[in-house]
Enzyme design. Sequence first.
Site, PDB file in Angstrom:
ATOM      1  N   ARG A  52      34.930 -28.526 -34.945  1.00  0.00           N
ATOM      2  CA  ARG A  52      35.012 -28.657 -33.535  1.00  0.00           C
ATOM      3  C   ARG A  52      33.518 -28.082 -33.326  1.00  0.00           C
ATOM      4  NH1 ARG A  52      38.933 -31.181 -33.360  1.00  0.00           N
ATOM      5  NH2 ARG A  52      40.911 -30.740 -32.183  1.00  0.00           N
ATOM      6  N   MET A 108      20.604 -22.394 -27.382  1.00  0.00           N
ATOM      7  CA  MET A 108      19.293 -22.852 -26.801  1.00  0.00           C
ATOM      8  C   MET A 108      18.323 -22.240 -27.487  1.00  0.00           C
ATOM      9  SD  MET A 108      19.053 -23.381 -22.596  1.00  0.00           S
ATOM     10  CE  MET A 108      20.485 -23.283 -21.638  1.00  0.00           C
ATOM     11  N   GLY A 109      17.012 -22.174 -27.309  1.00  0.00           N
ATOM     12  CA  GLY A 109      16.044 -21.578 -27.702  1.00  0.00           C
ATOM     13  C   GLY A 109      14.554 -22.624 -28.075  1.00  0.00           C
ATOM     14  N   ASP A 139      13.807 -17.570 -25.484  1.00  0.00           N
ATOM     15  CA  ASP A 139      13.226 -18.469 -26.550  1.00  0.00           C
ATOM     16  C   ASP A 139      12.560 -17.206 -27.524  1.00  0.00           C
ATOM     17  OD1 ASP A 139      14.341 -20.472 -25.461  1.00  0.00           O
ATOM     18  OD2 ASP A 139      12.358 -21.277 -24.983  1.00  0.00           O
TER      19      ASP A 139
HETATM   20  O1  F6P Z   1      12.828 -22.154 -22.317  1.00  0.00           O
HETATM   21  C1  F6P Z   1      14.241 -21.497 -22.170  1.00  0.00           C
HETATM   22  C2  F6P Z   1      15.205 -22.620 -21.964  1.00  0.00           C
HETATM   23  O2  F6P Z   1      16.284 -22.006 -21.799  1.00  0.00           O
HETATM   24  C3  F6P Z   1      15.207 -23.344 -23.428  1.00  0.00           C
HETATM   25  O3  F6P Z   1      15.861 -22.435 -24.459  1.00  0.00           O
HETATM   26  C4  F6P Z   1      15.852 -24.547 -23.071  1.00  0.00           C
HETATM   27  O4  F6P Z   1      15.533 -25.511 -23.936  1.00  0.00           O
HETATM   28  C5  F6P Z   1      15.343 -24.781 -21.489  1.00  0.00           C
HETATM   29  O5  F6P Z   1      14.916 -23.508 -21.038  1.00  0.00           O
HETATM   30  C6  F6P Z   1      16.393 -25.322 -20.561  1.00  0.00           C
HETATM   31  O6  F6P Z   1      15.623 -25.638 -19.470  1.00  0.00           O
HETATM   32  P1  F6P Z   1      16.391 -26.085 -18.052  1.00  0.00           P
HETATM   33  O7  F6P Z   1      16.921 -24.733 -17.619  1.00  0.00           O
HETATM   34  O8  F6P Z   1      15.287 -26.508 -17.216  1.00  0.00           O
HETATM   35  O9  F6P Z   1      17.302 -27.130 -18.329  1.00  0.00           O
END
Ligand code: F6P
Length: 343
Positions: free
Chosen positions: A268, A171-172, A129
């Site tokens: 999409r 993600m992030g 992140d």
């Molecule tokens: O903090 C790293 C991260 O990949 C985030 O970007 C994401 O929201 C979260 O972890 C996902 O967590 P998990 O692997 O527990 O689903």
Amino acid sequence: MKKRIGILTGGGDCPGLNPAIRGCVYAGERLGYEFVGFLDGWKGIIEGNTVFLNKDKVEYIIMQGATILGTSRTNPFKKEEHVQKVLENFKKFDLHALIAIGGEDTLGVATKLYEKYKLNVVGVPKTMDNDLNATDYTFGFDTAVTRAMDAANALIDTGRSHRRIMVFEVMGRHAGWVALFTAIASAADYVCLPERKIDGADMVSKIKKAYERKKFAMVVVSEAVEIAEEEKDPLQEVDQFGHVILKERGMGEKIAKYIESKTGIETRFAVIGHMQRGGQPTLFDRILGTRVGIKAVELINSGDFGKMAALVGNKVIGVPLKDATGELKVVGKDWFDLIDILF
Ligand code: F6P
């Protein structure tokens, strides 16, 4: 007798963890230390699950994704007896010091153990992140964005063929770095960040303009983005550190539906999810992981506990652990002008 250093990796995994473990072991063995790895983050030191680490074991892990130590989102401060277990096992395994490799949560635990119990702890920052303060970059970020950038390029190809709008969710967590860098690097038309509430009218008008010009458009969406009308779900699941589990929110899908309804153009969405977190680390993450791993051992060797190895400019230096974990580093206003030029 050799002094022993423990290592653990906690929180979400990311490429660069293995290079960091390797950097610690290489630097430490040269200085006469030996190593023990704790399995699955803080859980490993609570339960006393260990693995022996030496140079032979780590020599070729620099090119491997994930972490050979395993990880978890265990928070010892959730239960007083778990904190006691950490303290007991610190003694039982005869640790001179512990290296905690992790993000905000893992290093938050390390900070407390140092401040409240005076444990010899140092931190190594990691997170895809890139939201940790006191360091310019964390390893894991470069690989995650490189992965997302490749996927975004593939989405542009198919979007162009079908004359569609493509929405790509990355993600992030609550920082928009991954979305922003992915969007810039893949020539996206619009980016939705958690740091800037979405202005629906602005988004739709810009996407329509882009579509009129080239008959496709690409939008990158951060998983934690907020839509003004969205109702907050009071029952949403949280992890042991109190973070909302974001994967269920489906913001890419929601925004794709919104755009399609407002533009009438076929749209999409795709979600990259955990694919961003696996695979081989990029060159940048291999080098950064190695450098911060080495620095962590140097901090221990000079008795500089309660510090974290941080990249500041082009130097890796020790900074107080608490400076890294106090508040998240998010995309600041200083980026907004650049965003307005590009999107
Ligand atoms: O903090 C790293 C991260 O990949 C985030 O970007 C994401 O929201 C979260 O972890 C996902 O967590 P998990 O692997 O527990 O689903």
